[in-house]
Design an enzyme around this catalytic site. Structure first.
Site, PDB file in Angstrom:
ATOM      1  N   SER A 185      -9.184  30.085 -16.701  1.00  0.00           N
ATOM      2  CA  SER A 185      -9.665  29.021 -17.585  1.00  0.00           C
ATOM      3  C   SER A 185     -11.065  29.364 -18.087  1.00  0.00           C
ATOM      4  O   SER A 185     -11.923  29.806 -17.323  1.00  0.00           O
ATOM      5  CB  SER A 185      -9.672  27.681 -16.850  1.00  0.00           C
ATOM      6  N   GLY A 217     -12.916  27.119 -20.182  1.00  0.00           N
ATOM      7  CA  GLY A 217     -13.525  25.910 -20.733  1.00  0.00           C
ATOM      8  C   GLY A 217     -13.131  25.695 -22.180  1.00  0.00           C
ATOM      9  O   GLY A 217     -11.956  25.780 -22.542  1.00  0.00           O
ATOM     10  N   ASP A 249      -8.793  20.854 -13.034  1.00  0.00           N
ATOM     11  CA  ASP A 249      -7.709  20.259 -12.254  1.00  0.00           C
ATOM     12  C   ASP A 249      -6.615  19.706 -13.168  1.00  0.00           C
ATOM     13  O   ASP A 249      -5.423  19.798 -12.860  1.00  0.00           O
ATOM     14  CB  ASP A 249      -8.247  19.138 -11.371  1.00  0.00           C
TER      15      ASP A 249
END
Length: 307
Positions: A219, A221, A251
């Site tokens: 990931s 962002g 999450d």
């Protein structure tokens, strides 16, 4: 059913402060309080999407009681092992565009509490098809505890998603989890490299995929994600948004990935759903929450290409 594991849950308290003054009194309104821990964030988002989900882990003391009651009011099924020590608190201070976190280490889990968890976990493996383990391991079970859980899941043919860091991640990938989702910092620590370009990140993802996990999603962002699924490399780009709070976005991304796996989505749809959920959570002040009415709109604006 999806089984979520939160070994070290917490009451998460999110404070918004105009300006954080060091060594001064800082005043703010009431915190946004959440039954927290990464796995419970995952659980809430899955529950919002009407997918059967069960939460498990360890809970103790008054904080543990608060979390259990909170989950019951939200209609979330859970079966936690009661422990002697208190479940922790975690603080997030939102100030001047920054996010400062203060995290308690959590309780120490005894050997008998750990083994009781294992016995319950074995029973739940007969009821689920996807397992998601998120967050840190409290003191007691040891850094190889996730490795043990993954091995048990693999023997049952269950798909195990691991989202953790440090030694827990290092040990966990040795058991070949179905998917892991580290961020850039976590992959740098794991591989002991400094990543400064997308080419270096792609090479790192390929190296990591050779160490045990079958699939890897990194990931990034607001920059999307890099992933390798079934030996195919993918680049994910998401629409630009005005971030309200990034707490819980990783999450929420895991929740989308778990949901997609449980529903048998293909790789591109799976990655789009995960990235979409992460972005939607960032639009909310509440941790581990998305507006399900905006999912399709964000899916349409998410680009997933194979490299």
């Amino acid at each position: 059913m999806i089984l979520t594991i939160t070994l070290n849950p917490s009451i998460d308290m999110n404070y918004h402060i105009d300006k954080l003054e060091i060594n001064q009194v800082n005043r703010t309104g009431n915190p946004v309080m959440t039954a927290g821990g990464k796995g419970l964030n995952v659980t809430r988002v899955i529950h919002q999407n009407d997918e059967p989900v069960m939460a498990t882990g360890f809970l103790g003391g008054m904080t543990g009681t608060y979390i259990s009651q909170k989950l019951e009011r939200q209609g979330i099924k859970h079966n936690f092992i009661k422990i002697r020590q208190n479940t922790r608190h975690c603080l997030a201070l939102m100030h001047e565009g920054n996010q400062t976190e203060v995290l308690e280490s959590g309780p120490e889990i005894s050997m008998d509490e750990s083994e009781l968890f294992i016995e319950n976990y074995k029973k739940f493996l007969d009821l689920c098809n996807v397992v998601v383990a998120s967050g840190s391991i409290p003191a007691g079970p040891g850094t190889a505890f996730y490795q043990r859980l993954i091995s048990l899941a693999n023997k049952k043919g269950r798909k195990f998603i691991l989202d953790t860091s440090g030694d827990a991640l290092k040990e966990g990938i040795k058991a070949h989890p179905f998917l892991i989702k580290p961020n850039l910092h976590e992959i740098e620590l794991l591989l002991r490299v400094k990543i400064e370009s997308e080419e270096e990140l792609i090479n790192a993802v390929r190296r990591l995929a050779q160490k045990g996990p079958k699939n890897v999603v990194i990931s990034l962002g607001d920059k999307g994600a890099i992933a390798i699924l079934n030996n195919v490399l993918y680049r994910v780009r998401t629409t630009k948004i005005h971030v309200v709070s990034a707490v819980g976005s990783g999450d929420s991304m895991v929740a989308g990935l778990a949901l997609g796996i449980a529903r048998g989505y293909n790789a591109k749809k799976l990655l789009a759903l995960g990235s979409c959920f992460g972005a939607l959570n960032a639009l909310e002040s509440e941790t581990g929450y998305i507006d399900v009415n905006r999912i399709q709109k964000f899916m349409d604006k998410t680009e997933v290409v194979s490299l």
